[in-house]
Each structure stands twice: as structure tokens, then as C-alpha cells.
Design a protein around this motif. Structure first.
Motif, PDB file in Angstrom:
ATOM      1  N   ARG A 432      13.927  48.290  35.719  1.00 37.74           N
ATOM      2  CA  ARG A 432      14.210  46.727  36.004  1.00 37.74           C
ATOM      3  C   ARG A 432      13.753  45.808  34.773  1.00 37.74           C
ATOM      4  NH1 ARG A 432      12.150  45.627  42.088  1.00 37.74           N
ATOM      5  NH2 ARG A 432      13.806  46.917  43.196  1.00 37.74           N
ATOM      6  N   PRO A 433      14.273  44.668  34.604  1.00 35.38           N
ATOM      7  CA  PRO A 433      13.888  44.032  33.431  1.00 35.38           C
ATOM      8  C   PRO A 433      12.283  43.450  33.626  1.00 35.38           C
ATOM      9  CG  PRO A 433      15.829  43.181  34.364  1.00 35.38           C
ATOM     10  CD  PRO A 433      15.401  43.981  35.448  1.00 35.38           C
ATOM     11  N   LEU A 434      11.695  43.296  32.579  1.00 33.95           N
ATOM     12  CA  LEU A 434      10.500  42.654  32.580  1.00 33.95           C
ATOM     13  C   LEU A 434      10.709  41.074  32.530  1.00 33.95           C
ATOM     14  CD1 LEU A 434       8.241  44.339  29.516  1.00 33.95           C
ATOM     15  CD2 LEU A 434       7.950  44.395  31.875  1.00 33.95           C
ATOM     16  N   GLU A 435       9.857  40.252  33.402  1.00 37.88           N
ATOM     17  CA  GLU A 435       9.986  38.868  33.405  1.00 37.88           C
ATOM     18  C   GLU A 435       9.264  38.292  32.109  1.00 37.88           C
ATOM     19  OE1 GLU A 435      11.619  37.624  35.851  1.00 37.88           O
ATOM     20  OE2 GLU A 435      11.927  39.366  36.854  1.00 37.88           O
ATOM     21  N   GLN A 436       9.777  37.153  32.023  1.00 34.68           N
ATOM     22  CA  GLN A 436       9.095  36.135  30.769  1.00 34.68           C
ATOM     23  C   GLN A 436       7.594  35.840  31.228  1.00 34.68           C
ATOM     24  OE1 GLN A 436      11.512  33.122  29.586  1.00 34.68           O
ATOM     25  NE2 GLN A 436      13.260  34.308  29.444  1.00 34.68           N
ATOM     26  N   PRO A 437       6.781  36.037  30.272  1.00 38.28           N
ATOM     27  CA  PRO A 437       6.832  35.776  28.793  1.00 38.28           C
ATOM     28  C   PRO A 437       6.731  37.358  28.354  1.00 38.28           C
ATOM     29  CG  PRO A 437       4.613  35.249  29.462  1.00 38.28           C
ATOM     30  CD  PRO A 437       5.170  35.323  30.775  1.00 38.28           C
ATOM     31  N   GLU A 438       6.327  38.271  29.084  1.00 40.67           N
ATOM     32  CA  GLU A 438       6.296  39.871  28.743  1.00 40.67           C
ATOM     33  C   GLU A 438       7.749  40.268  27.979  1.00 40.67           C
ATOM     34  OE1 GLU A 438       5.572  38.895  31.495  1.00 40.67           O
ATOM     35  OE2 GLU A 438       3.505  39.154  31.890  1.00 40.67           O
ATOM     36  N   SER A 439       8.565  40.032  28.190  1.00 37.45           N
ATOM     37  CA  SER A 439       9.882  40.310  27.848  1.00 37.45           C
ATOM     38  C   SER A 439      10.146  39.676  26.461  1.00 37.45           C
ATOM     39  CB  SER A 439      11.199  40.133  28.789  1.00 37.45           C
ATOM     40  OG  SER A 439      11.263  38.608  28.911  1.00 37.45           O
TER      41      SER A 439
END
Length: 453
Positions: A432-439
Motif C-alpha cells: 500500500r502507499p505511504l501517506e504524506q508526509p512520509e511519502s
């Protein structure tokens, strides 16, 4: 590796300025005007309709100024990967794009934004360089099993690199460092490998490169060289990320991690001990170096980070003085490895570690990313730091069992299903995608209240 153009770009934020302890900070989110993304066509492609963000930030070097803009170069690591269940007793990683090729990119800071472009994939005379782990029999192998996102085994790669640091060679090319070997790699400005150095094999050992001290083969898995710099006299200095684990027994006892000096002209090496903040961590192995950059032939700036005893992240920049530090090479082979000694034993043996003093606490300045993996020196008052966003990717455990909360608690069965304590379970893993701000790729420019001395 395939870079796919996308109309969906990560927007660059105008810099936000703040002051803490008289350190001024300009914050940027790096944008990609060329639309660069990493192609992902795997099992969970529906979760990544635009592909993956390019995971720059594993290292950072300042190249100069142009019309008032700051010019830097950064690089990726081995590629998009995520946690995986164990295969037998071996650790494993999921490689979302096994064809990914580590690459360099340039960053320009100017006009209120930071923009990345000019990707140059790593390659040699045989073609592109991949990021899959080395075969188990080689010095530098992490003994990891590479898995596809469908949890099928992938082949190892004798030429694989996990790049983690970059510095200019003074002639238009670069030196890189790597976590596998650990290796030092000399490349030209277009990313072609010119030379490669690693732990020198002893009788009965196999290596793909030599020229460096054998003892650094004991780096913890995925804790090889994490940063490097070039000293004014031409020597390359590389930092082992964490304490060495000699014979699998020293990672929690060692008082220091090693800085390895290599002179490309003569081949001469030396090693120095950087004293980690042992009392800050639950275990000594938890301390990690993020990157280093030289001030002169004796002094460097160094990022130390990791999770402390209270499970809070530490991200600090230190000024490290090597002038009085012992060359650890003189002690290797003379009794037990220095990593088994406490502070009193080191003193008794005549070992002097480097001296250090804190320059900045990035958490107190508002840093919220987990890692800082790139550090560059702009001038004697100005620094730049950048995170590694892990290609905006994470593995999530779906329907976990009560006795297995983490992916590492599970084993991989012969048919690709998950097992827990030897029994089949309905749990599964999804990317799954990392959420912002980590991405996001976050870059800061710090201005110190006075020149570094």
C-alpha cells in the motif's frame, strides 16, 4: 528500472522558514517536473495508479551555485522494497520492481522551490546494475531472500548494489557507498561504474571486490556503508551505519561504529571509531549513522539517528573530530575485536575514539520524517539535509492473527501462503502507499548562527 511519465506531479511547497536555537530552516518538498515515477505493474497495481514516487535522498552532495540557485546531486537505494515473512530462518524482502536500477538525480533549489531531474541509472560494461541481494556465499551477502509481490522467490545478483551515499570525485564523477558489501564504488558523471572496492577476502572466503578491511564484513544486515565524504587531501571516508556484529555477538556491546578511510591513489586504508550515544538507546545496535560530510582533513559533520529508549526518534547532527582518534586497524587481529570492549577496556588498550559535539537537533527544529539519509555542506554556515521516502511504499499485514502482530512473526509456506508457528493462517500481505508526509521527499536548508569551527 523503468521511469514512467505521469501528469500527476508531487507539488513543490514554497519554503517555510523557522528559527529554533538561532538555526534558520528553509523547508522544501522536492518536485519532479519531468514527471518521473517508478513503474509498478504488480499484484497491487490498483493501489498505485500513478506508479511509485522516485525514492531519492539516500545521499546528497553540493555541486555549486548557478545564478543564485543551489545545485545538488542525490541518489536512490536498491529500489522499492518492503517487509516480508521469513523464509525458513532467513530474513526476506519484497521487491516491488525487481528490475529497478539505482540512479542519480540532480536537485536545483531556487525560485522558492526544489526540483529534481536528469536521472542517470547506474551501469557498467555489462549493462544496468540491479538492486537485488548478493548470493549467500559471498562476502557482503545480507543472507536475505528476495521475493516478488506475489511472494515468489527471486534470483540473487552478484552485481547488486544498495547505494546509500554520494560525494564528488573532483573530476566530474562521483564516489558512492553501499550497504551490501559494504562497497565503495567510483563512477563517472553519467553513472558508469569505473571501480569497486569491498572487504578483502581471507582464505576460504569469496568476494566480488577487495581493497577494504576484512572486518567490515561483520556489518549488520542492511547496515553497511550509509554515508561517505571526500576529504580535501583526496581520501574517501565512509561510515558503517551501525555497530559491527563480529561473529554475530558484538552488535549490542560495541561502543562505536567504524569510519573507514580509503586513499584511491595508494590504496591505503585506516579506520576510526565514532562513539555512539550508547545511553540513549535500548540497545547499542539501534544507533544509526545517516550521512557524513567533510569540513577538513580531520573534521566531519555526521548524522546520528535511531529510536531511543522511549521509542522516540533521534535525528542529530554532530561535529566529529578525528585528529586524536586511533587507527583501529592497528588493533585488529590483536586479541578480541574492539567491538567487545567497554569504555574502560578500550582505554586500557590505548584506543581513543573520535571526539564529538552537537551542532543541531533536527527533531527540535521540527523534523518529522523518520530518517535523514543525505547531508551536504553548502558553506561554513549552511547545510542541506534530505530524507529517503522509501518510494512511498509499505507492506501491510491483512487479517493478522492475535499471536502475530508483525510481518516478521510469520513464515512463508511452500505455496506462498503465510504460516504462523508452523500452521497455515488466512493472513496475507498487501502493498500500500505511504501517506504524506512520509511519502514526500523533504529537503531542508539550515543556516547556522555562526561558522563551523
Amino acid at each position: 528500472m523503468k521511469i514512467k511519465l505521469s501528469s500527476l506531479l508531487i507539488a513543490a511547497l514554497f519554503p517555510v522558514f523557522s528559527h529554533a536555537a538561532d538555526i534558520a530552516v528553509a523547508r522544501y518538498v522536492v518536485s519532479f517536473p519531468g514527471g518521473e515515477r517508478v513503474s509498478y505493474q504488480g499484484e497491487f497495481a490498483k493501489n498505485f495508479p500513478q506508479g511509485l514516487p522516485v525514492g531519492i535522498g539516500s545521499g546528497l552532495v553540493f555541486n555549486g551555485r548557478q545564478g543564485g540557485d543551489l545545485l545538488l546531486t542525490t541518489l536512490t537505494d536498491r529500489g522499492p522494497n518492503a517487509d516480508a515473512p521469513k523464509v525458513g530462518e532467513r530474513e526476506a524482502k519484497i521487491f516491488a520492481n525487481p528490475q529497478f536500477v539505482p540512479l542519480l538525480m540532480d536537485i536545483r533549489i531556487g525560485g522558492g522551490k526544489a526540483t529534481a531531474g536528469n536521472p542517470r541509472p547506474l551501469h557498467d560494461e555489462r549493462g544496468p546494475i540491479g538492486g537485488l541481494p548478493l548470493p549467500a556465499e559471498l562476502i557482503g551477502s545480507t543472507n536475505e531472500v528476495a521475493l516478488s509481490d506475489a511472494l515468489q522467490r527471486l534470483p540473487s545478483d552478484r552485481r547488486g548494489l544498495d547505494t546509500e551515499g554520494i560525494v564528488g570525485d573532483g573530476q566530474g564523477g562521483y564516489w558512492l557507498c553501499d550497504e551490501y558489501g559494504p562497497f565503495l564504488i567510483h563512477i563517472d558523471g553519467k553513472g558508469k561504474i569505473l571501480a569497486k572496492y569491498g572487504p578483502t577476502a581471507q582464505p576460504g572466503e569469496q568476494a566480488v571486490a577487495g581493497g577494504l578491511p576484512n572486518i567490515i564484513k561483520w556489518r549488520q544486515p542492511n547496515r553497511g556503508f550509509e554515508g561517505l565524504t571526500r576529504l580535501p587531501d583526496g581520501r574517501i571516508l565512509a561510515a558503517v551505519q551501525s555497530t559491527l556484529d563480529v561473529d554475530g555477538k558484538s552488535k549490542n556491546k560495541a561502543q562505536f561504529t567504524r569510519l573507514v578511510s580509503f586513499d584511491p591513489a595508494s590504496g591505503k586504508t585506516a579506520m576510526y571509531g565514532y562513539p555512539i550515544d550508547v545511553d540513549s538507546y535500548k540497545k547499542a545496535k539501534d544507533a544509526k549513522i545517516g550521512d557524513i560530510v567533510a569540513l577538513d582533513n580531520q573534521r566531519i559533520l555526521l548524522i546520528e539517528q535511531g529510536t531511543n529508549k522511549d521509542r522516540q526518534m533521534i535525528n542529530k547532527i554532530y561535529l566529529v573530530d578525528l585528529a586524536q582518534a586511533s587507527d583501529l586497524s592497528k588493533f585488529d587481529g590483536q586479541g578480541k575485536a574492539l567491538e567487545f570492549d567497554d569504555a574502560k577496556d578500550l582505554a586500557r588498550r590505548g584506543v581513543k575514539l573520535a571526539q564529538k559535539r552537537q551542532v543541531a537537533d533536527l527533531r527540535k527544529l521540527g523534523w518529522r520524517q523518520e530518517k535523514v539519509e543525505g547531508l551536504a555542506l553548502i558553506d561554513d554556515r549552511t547545510l542541506a539535509v534530505i530524507n529517503d521516502n522509501d518510494f512511498g511504499l509499505q507492506a501491510r499485514l491483512i487479517d493478522p492473527q492475535p499471536q502475530g502482530k508483525k510481518i516478521g512473526d510469520y513464515q512463508l509456506g511452500e505455496q506462498g501462503q503465510l504460516r504462523l508457528e508452523g500452521e497455515k493462517v488466512p493472513s496475507r500481505i498487501e502493498l500500500r502507499p505511504l501517506e504524506q508526509p512520509e511519502s514526500l521527499s523533504e529537503l531542508w536548508v539550515l543556516t547556522l548562527p555562526q561558522a563551523l569551527k
